[in-house]
Every structure is written in structure tokens, then in C-alpha cells.
Write a protein that holds these residues in place. Structure first.
Motif, PDB file in Angstrom:
ATOM      1  N   ASP A  12       0.815  -1.210   0.000  1.00 46.60           N
ATOM      2  CA  ASP A  12       0.000   0.000   0.000  1.00 46.60           C
ATOM      3  C   ASP A  12       0.859   1.275   0.000  1.00 46.60           C
ATOM      4  O   ASP A  12       0.615   2.203   0.770  1.00 46.60           O
ATOM      5  CB  ASP A  12      -0.959   0.008   1.192  1.00 46.60           C
ATOM      6  N   PRO A  13       1.888   1.350  -0.855  1.00 42.73           N
ATOM      7  CA  PRO A  13       2.725   2.553  -0.882  1.00 42.73           C
ATOM      8  C   PRO A  13       1.922   3.765  -1.341  1.00 42.73           C
ATOM      9  O   PRO A  13       1.012   3.653  -2.167  1.00 42.73           O
ATOM     10  CB  PRO A  13       3.820   2.198  -1.883  1.00 42.73           C
ATOM     11  N   VAL A  14       2.266   4.924  -0.804  1.00 41.45           N
ATOM     12  CA  VAL A  14       1.582   6.157  -1.196  1.00 41.45           C
ATOM     13  C   VAL A  14       1.925   6.495  -2.638  1.00 41.45           C
ATOM     14  O   VAL A  14       3.039   6.222  -3.114  1.00 41.45           O
ATOM     15  CB  VAL A  14       1.957   7.307  -0.245  1.00 41.45           C
ATOM     16  N   GLN A  15       0.960   7.069  -3.361  1.00 41.86           N
ATOM     17  CA  GLN A  15       1.159   7.465  -4.756  1.00 41.86           C
ATOM     18  C   GLN A  15       1.200   8.987  -4.825  1.00 41.86           C
ATOM     19  O   GLN A  15       0.253   9.667  -4.420  1.00 41.86           O
ATOM     20  CB  GLN A  15       0.035   6.921  -5.629  1.00 41.86           C
ATOM     21  N   LEU A  16       2.301   9.528  -5.338  1.00 44.05           N
ATOM     22  CA  LEU A  16       2.539  10.967  -5.349  1.00 44.05           C
ATOM     23  C   LEU A  16       3.049  11.413  -6.713  1.00 44.05           C
ATOM     24  O   LEU A  16       3.377  10.601  -7.571  1.00 44.05           O
ATOM     25  CB  LEU A  16       3.585  11.343  -4.290  1.00 44.05           C
ATOM     26  N   ASN A  17       3.140  12.734  -6.897  1.00 46.95           N
ATOM     27  CA  ASN A  17       3.872  13.288  -8.038  1.00 46.95           C
ATOM     28  C   ASN A  17       5.077  14.099  -7.582  1.00 46.95           C
ATOM     29  O   ASN A  17       5.897  14.511  -8.409  1.00 46.95           O
ATOM     30  CB  ASN A  17       2.965  14.126  -8.936  1.00 46.95           C
ATOM     31  N   THR A  18       5.178  14.335  -6.268  1.00 50.78           N
ATOM     32  CA  THR A  18       6.320  15.061  -5.697  1.00 50.78           C
ATOM     33  C   THR A  18       6.722  14.354  -4.415  1.00 50.78           C
ATOM     34  O   THR A  18       5.898  14.207  -3.505  1.00 50.78           O
ATOM     35  CB  THR A  18       5.944  16.524  -5.394  1.00 50.78           C
TER      36      THR A  18
END
Length: 603
Positions: free
Chosen positions: A512-518
Motif C-alpha cells: 500500500d505505498p503512497v502514490q505521489l507526483n512530488t
């Protein structure tokens, strides 16, 4: 149809141009058929009074921050940008993936040339699977300090949030305030090789707040009703600072980040890097009164560097109702101190994706490309050493010891037209020199980067893993918020010290890793991300500290076409801005003897 005010003479011509976009075909359509919105952004100078003095700034539609764009998941937006300022401008739609549409992504000399004064350009902004809060900002010079605003992406009509529907919402945009002509001072600093300017205050929705001179009357106020729950959309538009934020006596439930939902968790404070957005719920369940909202810098540079902006920006949460207002609002005692690294690390460690049936994760499991990229401060030698930076040299920064040099035309056009001499496709996947990246006194040669326009090339659908490694080069380590255009990614691991591929990879979170753009690369530590290269085009990677971007901590990622119209870069619109003004760089000046470039600039 949504429309803001605009010069009427341009409307007919722009609608005709929009028909060109609509006729371009169904390339890379978003999975949800949304509606189309139209906006006009008029950039012009306006006077603002802050901190006891007046100054003129280039802003959008006379507002600071700029207008909010509101859409539903899967919508498309056309924004006609009219530049009535004195210098070229581009706009980036931060966190919007723009499938196959690098042409409207925005970074100058990467995907377009600047919109020149007295001209206009229409961006096509294609929303796909983003949901939550994103933002837009200028992506030329340091103009984003005054040119930025929030983007709200609601769920698809007929659906709702993965949490109880809030009673209301509030947008909080954190920014930087300068008393100088920012671009002029930065240009001079880049010319001399010295350090770039520090802000003199942070602002909440454009206002410094009660703790700054001449600011108390204009402090931003947010009125809430007792018992109601609000969705707060937080944007960090500050130029060069991670920030802590807290609201006195109120718990915050974090529910989203960077246009993706996260497993809810309750916290007393937020830590947010520049470029990031965070969604949180606040329930107004305290005694009727006034409560300070306070934000200040989270500083990760070495302890003896104390010249950062130490102003506390403030706003006031005010309960509605019949009560006697307090003389002074309550201050948030839970706000961490400026250099509380434990608090910063603890907040980041709690971020996880929902990873459920409605919002599944899709972590790449068959990695085909691995990259190990150092992010470093550097120096470029001056002879004699009379420049204004460290050791009489120029300040610089790099990725894998490459300090990126913007070319004199945009890389996207060069790639699409197969022009040579603009960039080389050999950005290194590994540091050119291996050493102890976190040691205080590394070898001298690793402090001096190669200045070049090197890009990374990826095949369509490659599964990519990148580990960013922070370094202690020049005793100048600090957090680096690394941002990618056109993509989001899964943050599968992070840690302190030098990355160990054997042992550290065993700690990856692939559930369940976090999904980011930064993502924040921790001070003298590492962070590992994964993504699938399924969005063809030209996309910028860079540190979202603008001082580091100005010094070269960026590169370009080119993802090749996938072999079908639906998996290929779209054709350019017919009216892209021309490169009439070459890129002004502090190392290389434009040479008009280059015949190929000269022909392009003459168009």
C-alpha cells in the motif's frame, strides 16, 4: 460552460482554435468521458500592499493567489492565457498527467517556448485518473511566486468520496512573499553565481497574518459552523521551503495527497513539501472562539544556516454564533519547531495508499529499468575565483553530477521533429563516480558537475524504479522534493544514509505505498519510487526548490511511443509559441551563428 472574464475580441478566434484540438482524434482519451470547461487567464501587473509597503507583481486575473479551477474526474479544460506582462511566461498544470499531451504541460524550453508579451496561447488540460487537489503555476524564471492557484478535481458525477461527504470545503494556499523584484534579483544572482534571495514572509491565501508588520487587519479568516466537518485542500506554493502547518486545538484527518487518496490518519500538524498538495478533514468541535492557523518553515539545512525565512504565517479559524470574541486567538501548541526533523519524518512515514477494491494500487513488480540518481549541491569553477558563490565559484546543483542546461529551443519540438544538436539521450542511470555520498568531505571532483543537456530515454510500458540519493556535497545537504511531470509514482521505500540495494530493498512496501507526483528525498538519505512508463512524450524531472532548479537539479524523461495512435504522443497544435527569444543562461549564451537555431527563432 464555465468562463471567466476575458478580452472579447479573442473569444471567437480561440474557439476556432479549440475546434482544431477537438478534431485531433481520440488519442489517449481519459477513461471517463467528462465535460469541457473554458477559462481565460489574463496576466498583468497589479499593485499589492503587504508588510507596510507596496509592490507590483504579475498575477492572473488580478488575484494572488490566482483563480481556482474546478473540474470532475475525467474532464477537459481549455485555458487561454493572455500575457499582458513585460516578459515571457508559461503555465504548468502540476499533477495533471496530460496523457499524450506534452504540448500543454508548460515548462519553458522543455515542452514549449514562453508566451511572449502581447500574445496568447490556449492550453488543453486533460484530466484522467486524478482525484483530489492539484494546482497550477508559472514554469518560467521564478514567476510562480506570484502566478499560481489551486485545482479541485471532484469525483465523477454520481460518485462520492471514500469518506463521509463533508459539510463544506476550504482551500488554503501557502506561498512566499518577497519585497524585491524577484526575477531581476534572481537573474543577477545567477549571473554572478551567488545565492538566490530568501522570502521575507510566508503567506496563507495571499496574506502574511497577525505576526507580521502592517498585516493584522488583512489576516485571512475562515468562518466555520460548530459540529460541521470540512474538507481542507492545502497547497504548498512556497518557492523554496517545506512547511509545517497546525490549527490550534483541532485534530486534522489526512485523506489525500497529490491528487490521490490515502488511508486516513489523525494528526496534530501537517508537513508539506513545495509542490505537494494535501487534503484533510477538520471537524469544528471545539469551544466557540477564534483559533490560529499557523504555518512556518521546516528547515533541514545544517544547523548553523539560520538565514531562512523564520516568519510565522497565520490565518484565523473563527466559529460562527453568538459569543464574545477573544482578544487573541488560541495559538497551536502542537506546531513543530523549525528544525524538528523527528516530526517531519514521522508525518511522512504515516502516508499509505487506500489499496482497496475501489482504489487499488498497481505497483510495478517486474522492473525493467533501475536508476540510482544522486541529487547534489555543486560548484562551477571560476577562473580566477571571483564569482559570488562558495569558494569564489558559481553555485550549482545536479542529478548524477549532470547540471542540466536548458537549450535554446524546446526539447519537445526537437524530439518530435527529430532535430539534432539540442540534447543527447545519455543521462546516466548511475552516478559517474561512486563514493560515500553522505560523508562530509567527499572528493573534490564530485563537487564540480558536468553542464549538459542530457535526457533519459524510456520505452513505452517499461517498469521503472528510481532511487534518489541525497548527498552531503559541499556540506549542503537538505531535503529535495523531486517532482515529475506527466506521471505519478509509488513511493516504495526511504531511509537515511547510503542506499544499500541488498538490504534496503528488502524493506520496500509493495502492498500500500503512497502514490505521489512530488516526493521528498530526505537529507543525506534516499527514497525509492516505481512507475510504469505508459504516458508517451517529453516530461521534466526536477527538484521543486526553485533555487535548485535554477542551478541545474533537473533532467528530462522522454517516453517513446507505444506503436499505436492511442499509445503515441499527439501531434502539436498549430499555434505553439515560437522561440523568438533564446534561453538566457548563466553559463552559455545564444550563438546566432548556429544556423538551425537562427532559422527557428526567425519564424
Amino acid at each position: 460552460m464555465e468562463k471567466t472574464s476575458a478580452p472579447a475580441a479573442s473569444i471567437v478566434s480561440e474557439l476556432l482554435l479549440l475546434l482544431v484540438f477537438l478534431a485531433a482524434g481520440p488519442l489517449l482519451q481519459s477513461p471517463v468521458e467528462g465535460v469541457v470547461h473554458y477559462h481565460d487567464f489574463v496576466l498583468r501587473e497589479k499593485n499589492f500592499t503587504r508588510l507596510c509597503s507596496n509592490k507590483s507583481m504579475l498575477v492572473v486575473n488580478d488575484s494572488f493567489p490566482g483563480p481556482v479551477i474546478r473540474v470532475h474526474k475525467g474532464d477537459t479544460v481549455y485555458v487561454n492565457v493572455h500575457n499582458q506582462g513585460d516578459y515571457g511566461i508559461t503555465i504548468h498544470w502540476h499533477g495533471v498527467k496530460q496523457p499524450g499531451n506534452s504540448w500543454s504541460d508548460g515548462p519553458e524550453y522543455v515542452t514549449q517556448c514562453p508566451i511572449q508579451p502581447g500574445t496568447n496561447f490556449t492550453y488543453e488540460i486533460i484530466f484522467s485518473n486524478e482525484e483530489g487537489t492539484l494546482w497550477w503555476h508559472a514554469h518560467s524564471d521564478w514567476s510562480r511566486y506570484s502566478i499560481h492557484g489551486a485545482i479541485v478535481v471532484y469525483p465523477v458525477n454520481g460518485t462520492t468520496y471514500p469518506f463521509p461527504t463533508p459539510d463544506g470545503e476550504e482551500i488554503i494556499v501557502l506561498g512566499s512573499w518577497y519585497e524585491i523584484n524577484v526575477n531581476a534579483v534572481v537573474d543577477e544572482d545567477l549571473r554572478t553565481g551567488g545565492d538566490t534571495p530568501r522570502s521575507v514572509a510566508y503567506v496563507i491565501n495571499g496574506q502574511p497574518g497577525d505576526f507580521c508588520n502592517c498585516s493584522k487587519e488583512s489576516t485571512y479568516r475562515w468562518v466555520v459552523d460548530y459540529g460541521k466537518t470540512y474538507l481542507v485542500r492545502l497547497v504548498n506554493a512556497a518557492m523554496n521551503a517545506e512547511l509545517f502547518l497546525a490549527i490550534a486545538d483541532h485534530n486534522l484527518t489526512v485523506v489525500g495527497m497529490d491528487g490521490n487518496y490515502v488511508k486516513p490518519f489523525v494528526t496534530g500538524y501537517i508537513m508539506i513539501s513545495p509542490g505537494q498538495t494535501i487534503d484533510f478533514l477538520l471537524t469544528a468541535n471545539q469551544t466557540l472562539g477564534h483559533y490560529y492557523i499557523v504555518a512556518h518553515q521546516y528547515d533541514t539545512a545544517r544547523p548553523d544556516v539560520t538565514d531562512y525565512d523564520q516568519m510565522n504565517a497565520s490565518a484565523i479559524l473563527m466559529y460562527s454564533g453568538n459569543y464574545t470574541a477573544p482578544g487573541i486567538p488560541i495559538y497551536p501548541s502542537q506546531l513543530p519547531a523549525y528544525e524538528n526533523h523527528t516530526a517531519g519524518d514521522a508525518f511522512v512515514a504515516r502516508l499509505r495508499s487506500l489499496a482497496n477494491e475501489q482504489y487499488p494500487v498497481d505497483v510495478p513488480m517486474n522492473v525493467t529499468t533501475r536508476m540510482y540518481i544522486t541529487v547534489s549541491m555543486n560548484q562551477i569553477l571560476c577562473s580566477p575565483p571571483t564569482c559570488a558563490g562558495i569558494n569564489g565559484n558559481r553555485l550549482a546543483s545536479s542529478m548524477n553530477n549532470i547540471s542540466f542546461l536548458n537549450p535554446d529551443m524546446d526539447i519537445l519540438q526537437a524530439y518530435y521533429s527529430n532535430l539534432s544538436g539540442v540534447y543527447t539521450p545519455d543521462f546516466p542511470s548511475w552516478p559517474p563516480t561512486m563514493y560515500n555520498f553522505t560523508e562530509y568531505d567527499p572528493p573534490f571532483n564530485v563537487t564540480v558537475p558536468i553542464v549538459a543537456t542530457k535526457v533519459m530515454m524510456l520505452n513505452y510500458n517499461e517498469e521503472v524504479e528510481i532511487t534518489f540519493q541525497g548527498t552531503e556535497t559541499l556540506n549542503a545537504s537538505e531535503d529535495h522534493p523531486m517532482h515529475v511531470h506527466g506521471y505519478s509514482f509509488y513511493v516504495v521505500g526511504s531511509g537515511v544514509g547510503n542506499f544499500n540495494n541488498v538490504t534496503d530493498s528488502l524493506t520496500y512496501n509493495l502492498v500500500d505505498p503512497v502514490q505521489l507526483n512530488t516526493v521528498r528525498t530526505p537529507k543525506i538519505g534516499w527514497v525509492t519510487i516505481r512507475f510504469k512508463a505508459n504516458n508517451p512524450g517529453v516530461w521534466l524531472w526536477h527538484c521543486h526548490l526553485d533555487r535548485h532548479l535554477s542551478w541545474g537539479m533537473d533532467t528530462v524523461m522522454i517516453v517513446r511511443d507505444g506503436g499505436t495512435p492511442e499509445t503515441s504522443l499527439r501531434s502539436p497544435p498549430p499555434y505553439m509559441p515560437k522561440c523568438k527569444v533564446p534561453f538566457s543562461h548563466w553559463i552559455r549564451n545564444f550563438d546566432d551563428s548556429d544556423e538551425e537555431y537562427a532559422q527557428l527563432f526567425s519564424h
